[in-house]
Design an enzyme around this catalytic site. Structure first.
Site, short mmCIF file in Angstrom:
data_model
loop_
_atom_site.label_atom_id
_atom_site.label_comp_id
_atom_site.label_asym_id
_atom_site.label_seq_id
_atom_site.Cartn_x
_atom_site.Cartn_y
_atom_site.Cartn_z
N SER A 63 -10.88 -0.93 3.30
CA SER A 63 -10.09 -1.09 4.53
C SER A 63 -9.72 0.29 5.05
O SER A 63 -9.09 1.07 4.34
CB SER A 63 -8.80 -1.85 4.26
OG SER A 63 -9.08 -3.15 3.79
N GLU A 65 -5.19 3.59 6.46
CA GLU A 65 -4.91 3.33 5.05
C GLU A 65 -5.59 4.41 4.21
O GLU A 65 -5.15 4.75 3.12
CB GLU A 65 -5.47 1.95 4.68
CG GLU A 65 -4.82 1.33 3.48
CD GLU A 65 -5.81 1.07 2.38
OE1 GLU A 65 -5.46 1.31 1.21
OE2 GLU A 65 -6.93 0.63 2.67
N ARG A 111 0.84 -1.22 0.00
CA ARG A 111 0.00 0.00 0.00
C ARG A 111 0.87 1.26 0.00
O ARG A 111 0.51 2.27 0.60
CB ARG A 111 -0.93 0.02 1.22
CG ARG A 111 -1.97 -1.10 1.25
CD ARG A 111 -2.96 -1.00 0.09
NE ARG A 111 -4.11 -1.85 0.30
CZ ARG A 111 -4.18 -3.15 -0.02
NH1 ARG A 111 -3.14 -3.75 -0.57
NH2 ARG A 111 -5.27 -3.84 0.21
N1 EPU Z 1 -10.68 -11.16 10.07
C1 EPU Z 1 -11.44 -11.31 11.19
N2 EPU Z 1 -12.47 -10.45 11.41
C2 EPU Z 1 -12.78 -9.43 10.56
C3 EPU Z 1 -11.99 -9.27 9.39
C4 EPU Z 1 -10.93 -10.14 9.16
O1 EPU Z 1 -11.21 -12.21 12.00
O2 EPU Z 1 -13.72 -8.69 10.83
C5 EPU Z 1 -9.60 -12.12 9.80
C6 EPU Z 1 -9.98 -13.03 8.62
O3 EPU Z 1 -10.69 -14.15 9.03
C7 EPU Z 1 -8.63 -13.41 8.07
C8 EPU Z 1 -7.78 -12.16 8.34
O4 EPU Z 1 -8.44 -11.44 9.37
O5 EPU Z 1 -8.07 -14.47 8.78
C9 EPU Z 1 -7.60 -11.31 7.10
O6 EPU Z 1 -8.86 -10.91 6.58
P1 EPU Z 1 -9.14 -10.83 4.99
O7 EPU Z 1 -8.58 -12.00 4.30
O8 EPU Z 1 -10.57 -10.49 4.83
O9 EPU Z 1 -8.25 -9.64 4.49
P2 EPU Z 1 -7.81 -8.29 5.17
O10 EPU Z 1 -6.43 -8.41 5.65
O11 EPU Z 1 -8.85 -7.85 6.14
C10 EPU Z 1 -6.77 -7.30 2.98
C11 EPU Z 1 -6.82 -5.99 2.26
C12 EPU Z 1 -8.10 -5.86 1.44
C13 EPU Z 1 -8.14 -7.01 0.44
C14 EPU Z 1 -8.08 -8.34 1.23
C15 EPU Z 1 -8.01 -9.55 0.33
C16 EPU Z 1 -5.52 -4.44 3.59
C17 EPU Z 1 -5.54 -3.26 4.54
N3 EPU Z 1 -6.71 -4.90 3.21
O12 EPU Z 1 -7.86 -7.29 3.92
O13 EPU Z 1 -8.04 -4.64 0.72
O14 EPU Z 1 -9.32 -6.96 -0.34
O15 EPU Z 1 -6.88 -8.36 2.05
O16 EPU Z 1 -6.72 -9.68 -0.20
O17 EPU Z 1 -4.44 -4.87 3.20
C18 EPU Z 1 -8.63 -2.33 0.80
O18 EPU Z 1 -7.41 -2.09 0.80
O19 EPU Z 1 -9.50 -1.41 0.83
C19 EPU Z 1 -9.06 -3.72 0.82
C20 EPU Z 1 -10.34 -4.05 0.92
#
Ligand code: EPU
Length: 342
Positions: A238, A333, A164
């Site tokens: 995010s 972010e 990012r």
């Molecule tokens: N999780 C929870 N509770 C929640 C959300 C997430 O326990 O409410 C856990 C999930 O179960 C998982 C982990 O946290 O084990 C990661 O969650 P997820 O795979 O949904 O991805 P993320 O890290 O929350 C990132 C990006 C997203 C992108 C997704 C998929 C960032 C800040 N965010 O989210 O990007 O779509 O991975 O690759 O890096 C964005 O930047 O706006 C965005 C949506």
């Protein structure tokens, strides 16, 4: 190109927050960008560039000029051995471009389907999802220098991409307006299926021989199930970055929370901000006009009638609580305009 005064920005950002631009110019060509920048230099006023408005929180009215990027066009500029170079106007919607690329048989962006925002904003923060980052298919970009109105070309190595991150958020912040981005897309698919969520979605859809289109459909399905549609519920995706912590902090947390998601990276261990916020009990937190999304704790939402300062207060409360409970400082972010408020 017309310069409007006191333009409401409510419909120009996905958070849908009330704020006005003192002056506002929508630019449909590089010449119009140069014209708007010349006006800004003459007035010696502040400048804010708005693409799709999907990664910004308006905390107040914006003084000076808001330049809205409206340059269109998707053009194949070169046929390479393994693919094509495609030049895309900075104002083209990102998802629209990903769909066009799939239709044309140009691959490599399918995991980045349904990311809101404009193509020109993509390199600023090196958008990424489901194991793919924009930089992997990035070839170069054109940008107009704010101070001189001259066009400059940036190669991949000039952009200093990170998680990012890019030079446009750091050393060159505010100095260039990106007008076009060139991508190197593939003619033969190289599918990236390492994310469990993608594998499960393909399985659930009965897909045994995945194609770029079926991967794109899977990603669209996953995003729709977790992330709110900004046209229904204001949000900017995010709100926080996933934090990278050192080994000591990681070990202390992993001992206490063995189930905690963790991803080793070059700079340390990356944790899931959404998990930390969820664990702290904020998922679905409701403050009437705004709150924390009930299906993804990393997303703050405007339920209707919230102000930017209310959302910033909520963000700060979440940050303080996560710091207190886990000793982890969350970084925003989303860009806050005008200037940093917290
Ligand atoms: N999780 C929870 N509770 C929640 C959300 C997430 O326990 O409410 C856990 C999930 O179960 C998982 C982990 O946290 O084990 C990661 O969650 P997820 O795979 O949904 O991805 P993320 O890290 O929350 C990132 C990006 C997203 C992108 C997704 C998929 C960032 C800040 N965010 O989210 O990007 O779509 O991975 O690759 O890096 C964005 O930047 O706006 C965005 C949506």
């Amino acid at each position: 190109m017309r310069i409007l005064s006191q333009q409401s920005l409510e419909d120009w950002t996905t958070f849908g927050l009330p704020a006005r631009a003192e002056h506002f110019a929508s630019c449909a060509s590089e010449d119009e960008v140069k014209e708007a920048l010349a006006w800004h230099r003459e007035q010696n006023c502040a400048l804010h560039v708005l693409g799709g408005g999907s990664n910004v929180l308006l905390a107040d009215d914006l003084p000076g000029l808001v330049l809205q990027m409206g340059i269109g066009g998707v053009t194949e500029v070169e046929d390479t051995d393994d693919g094509v170079l495609v030049r895309v106007g900075a104002g083209v919607g990102w998802h629209e471009f990903v769909m066009t690329s799939l239709d044309r048989g140009w691959y490599g962006l399918e995991n980045l389907s349904l990311i809101p925002g404009s193509t020109g904003a993509g390199p600023m923060q090196n958008i990424g999802a489901y194991g793919v980052e924009l930089e992997e298919r990035f070839h170069g970009l054109e940008a107009v220098e704010v101070a001189t109105g001259e066009t400059h070309h940036f190669a991949h190595s000039d952009c200093q991409f990170g998680y990012r991150e890019s030079v446009f958020k750091r050393a060159l912040k505010g100095q260039y307006v990106i007008t076009a981005v060139t991508f190197h897309l593939l003619k033969t698919p190289e599918l990236r299926l390492q994310y469990g969520a993608i594998k499960s979605a393909l399985k659930a859809a009965g897909v045994t021989d995945p194609t770029p289109k079926s991967v794109s459909d899977a990603v669209i399905g996953i995003r729709r199930s977790k992330l709110p549609d900004p046209s229904v519920l204001g949000n900017a995706g995010s709100f926080f970055k996933n934090p990278v912590v050192d080994e000591a902090r990681h070990l202390a947390l992993a001992k206490k929370f063995p189930e905690m998601p963790q991803y080793p990276t070059a700079g340390g261990i990356k944790l899931a901000a959404g998990w930390l916020i969820d664990q702290a009990g904020w998922k679905g937190h409701d403050r009437g006009t705004h709150g924390v999304h009930d299906r993804q704790a990393l997303v703050l939402v405007n339920k209707g009638g919230a102000t930017g300062s209310e959302l910033l207060q909520l963000a700060e409360d979440v940050q303080q609580d996560v710091l207190k409970r886990f000793g982890v400082q969350l970084e925003r972010e989303v860009n806050v305009l005008p200037g940093a408020q917290l």
